[in-house]
Write a protein that holds these residues in place. Structure first.
Motif, PDB file in Angstrom:
ATOM      1  N   UNK A 147       4.116  -0.572   6.349  1.00 43.49           N
ATOM      2  CA  UNK A 147       4.000  -1.814   5.566  1.00 43.49           C
ATOM      3  C   UNK A 147       3.424  -2.999   6.341  1.00 43.49           C
ATOM      4  N   UNK A 148       3.524  -2.988   7.674  1.00 41.75           N
ATOM      5  CA  UNK A 148       3.010  -4.114   8.467  1.00 41.75           C
ATOM      6  C   UNK A 148       1.784  -3.733   9.292  1.00 41.75           C
ATOM      7  N   UNK A 149       1.400  -2.466   9.261  1.00 45.34           N
ATOM      8  CA  UNK A 149       0.289  -1.992  10.072  1.00 45.34           C
ATOM      9  C   UNK A 149      -1.066  -2.371   9.464  1.00 45.34           C
ATOM     10  N   UNK A 150      -2.022  -2.597  10.339  1.00 48.21           N
ATOM     11  CA  UNK A 150      -3.403  -2.818   9.899  1.00 48.21           C
ATOM     12  C   UNK A 150      -4.275  -1.611  10.251  1.00 48.21           C
ATOM     13  N   UNK A 151      -3.663  -0.529  10.703  1.00 48.48           N
ATOM     14  CA  UNK A 151      -4.374   0.706  11.023  1.00 48.48           C
ATOM     15  C   UNK A 151      -5.037   1.259   9.760  1.00 48.48           C
ATOM     16  N   UNK A 187      -4.887   4.089   8.511  1.00 49.10           N
ATOM     17  CA  UNK A 187      -3.978   4.955   7.749  1.00 49.10           C
ATOM     18  C   UNK A 187      -3.047   4.156   6.829  1.00 49.10           C
ATOM     19  N   UNK A 188      -2.900   2.868   7.067  1.00 53.60           N
ATOM     20  CA  UNK A 188      -1.913   2.067   6.342  1.00 53.60           C
ATOM     21  C   UNK A 188      -2.155   2.054   4.829  1.00 53.60           C
ATOM     22  N   UNK A 189      -3.403   1.903   4.405  1.00 50.17           N
ATOM     23  CA  UNK A 189      -3.665   1.803   2.962  1.00 50.17           C
ATOM     24  C   UNK A 189      -3.215   3.052   2.200  1.00 50.17           C
ATOM     25  N   UNK A 190      -3.657   4.264   2.557  1.00 48.92           N
ATOM     26  CA  UNK A 190      -3.169   5.413   1.798  1.00 48.92           C
ATOM     27  C   UNK A 190      -1.672   5.668   1.998  1.00 48.92           C
ATOM     28  N   UNK A 191      -1.179   5.383   3.187  1.00 54.19           N
ATOM     29  CA  UNK A 191       0.250   5.616   3.424  1.00 54.19           C
ATOM     30  C   UNK A 191       1.117   4.669   2.596  1.00 54.19           C
ATOM     31  N   UNK A 192       0.661   3.458   2.371  1.00 52.39           N
ATOM     32  CA  UNK A 192       1.431   2.501   1.575  1.00 52.39           C
ATOM     33  C   UNK A 192       1.203   2.663   0.074  1.00 52.39           C
ATOM     34  N   UNK A 193      -0.017   2.926  -0.335  1.00 51.69           N
ATOM     35  CA  UNK A 193      -0.361   2.859  -1.753  1.00 51.69           C
ATOM     36  C   UNK A 193      -0.074   4.131  -2.540  1.00 51.69           C
ATOM     37  N   UNK A 194       0.056   5.264  -1.878  1.00 52.93           N
ATOM     38  CA  UNK A 194       0.335   6.524  -2.574  1.00 52.93           C
ATOM     39  C   UNK A 194       1.852   6.714  -2.650  1.00 52.93           C
ATOM     40  N   UNK A 195       2.380   7.114  -3.821  1.00 47.88           N
ATOM     41  CA  UNK A 195       3.833   7.310  -3.954  1.00 47.88           C
ATOM     42  C   UNK A 195       4.385   8.286  -2.921  1.00 47.88           C
ATOM     43  N   UNK A 196       5.679   8.134  -2.643  1.00 43.23           N
ATOM     44  CA  UNK A 196       6.345   8.932  -1.636  1.00 43.23           C
ATOM     45  C   UNK A 196       7.609   9.586  -2.163  1.00 43.23           C
ATOM     46  N   UNK A 213       1.500  -5.144   3.747  1.00 41.78           N
ATOM     47  CA  UNK A 213       0.222  -4.672   3.237  1.00 41.78           C
ATOM     48  C   UNK A 213       0.360  -4.305   1.758  1.00 41.78           C
ATOM     49  N   UNK A 214      -0.750  -4.294   1.002  1.00 37.67           N
ATOM     50  CA  UNK A 214      -0.688  -3.896  -0.412  1.00 37.67           C
ATOM     51  C   UNK A 214      -0.072  -2.501  -0.577  1.00 37.67           C
ATOM     52  N   UNK A 215       0.839  -2.390  -1.523  1.00 41.59           N
ATOM     53  CA  UNK A 215       1.490  -1.118  -1.810  1.00 41.59           C
ATOM     54  C   UNK A 215       2.733  -0.851  -0.984  1.00 41.59           C
ATOM     55  N   UNK A 216       3.068  -1.736  -0.058  1.00 41.31           N
ATOM     56  CA  UNK A 216       4.193  -1.509   0.846  1.00 41.31           C
ATOM     57  C   UNK A 216       5.523  -1.334   0.114  1.00 41.31           C
ATOM     58  N   UNK A 217       5.625  -1.893  -1.076  1.00 40.51           N
ATOM     59  CA  UNK A 217       6.879  -1.754  -1.837  1.00 40.51           C
ATOM     60  C   UNK A 217       7.155  -0.309  -2.235  1.00 40.51           C
ATOM     61  N   UNK A 218       6.153   0.548  -2.159  1.00 46.63           N
ATOM     62  CA  UNK A 218       6.340   1.957  -2.534  1.00 46.63           C
ATOM     63  C   UNK A 218       7.351   2.660  -1.641  1.00 46.63           C
ATOM     64  N   UNK A 219       7.564   2.163  -0.432  1.00 44.55           N
ATOM     65  CA  UNK A 219       8.550   2.787   0.460  1.00 44.55           C
ATOM     66  C   UNK A 219       9.960   2.612  -0.102  1.00 44.55           C
ATOM     67  N   UNK A 220      10.264   1.430  -0.613  1.00 47.52           N
ATOM     68  CA  UNK A 220      11.586   1.173  -1.187  1.00 47.52           C
ATOM     69  C   UNK A 220      11.766   1.872  -2.530  1.00 47.52           C
TER      70      UNK A 220
END
Length: 195
Positions: A62-66, A68-77, A98-105
């Protein structure tokens, strides 16, 4: 029915991390290998992982700018955890996320029998499921024959010792190579299906 793809990076001698669980050797400076891996992740409809990896990733992506961050945050888990939904209690979405970070919660929590839970996820409509580690979770998927495809990036590094992926097989596993791509930095992406 959608496939379950186990995406892992490994050393030339078959380890997915060193004995302490570190894997900083994975990509090195091979930007093309990294780009391939990021593009591959975008093909997922769901990321699944074990509880330890989930906790580590939920604190990092959620805080990374790498890249990998976009697909890791934006795709459901989905997280596989015996704790049940309590595992989500510690997941906080940072203010500067980052955008989509709420998907982790909002991750789906699977706490039943591994094969049963995987069968339910595979039965859903959508793009493939991409499984990440940790190594214990990945080994369980392999040992129970739940993986439909292996997407392995073999890095040009030998560790000598570490945590192997295929150490819990009850019998040899024959694989059929579907595709392979070599990268300038020496890594090779290999995609296999069980034969």
């Amino acid at each position: 029915m959608r496939d379950l793809i186990l995406k892992m990076s490994m050393s030339l001698d078959g380890f997915v991390s060193d004995l302490e669980g570190r894997n900083t050797w994975m990509f090195g400076d091979d930007e093309e290998a990294k780009t391939w891996a990021v593009d591959y992740l975008w093909g997922a409809g769901l990321h699944i992982m074990g509880s330890r990896s989930f906790q580590d990733m939920a604190g990092w992506w959620p805080i990374s700018t790498d890249a990998f961050a976009a697909p890791m945050n934006q795709i459901p888990k989905a997280v596989f955890s015996r704790q049940g939904s309590a595992i989500l209690d510690a997941v906080k979405t940072p203010a500067a996320a980052q955008p989509g970070a709420e998907s982790w919660a909002q991750a789906h929590v699977a706490s039943g029998d591994l094969a049963t839970e995987i069968a339910k996820l595979k039965a859903q409509e959508g793009k493939p499921i991409v499984a990440h580690g940790g190594v214990r979770f990945a080994r369980s998927l392999v040992a129970q024959g739940l993986v439909d495809q292996f997407a392995l990036i073999v890095a040009p590094a030998a560790l000598g010792q570490g945590l192997p992926l295929f150490s819990e097989l009850a019998a040899p596993l024959s694989l059929k190579l579907i595709s392979a791509k070599a990268f300038p930095g020496g890594a090779v992406a290999q995609v296999y299906r069980p034969a």
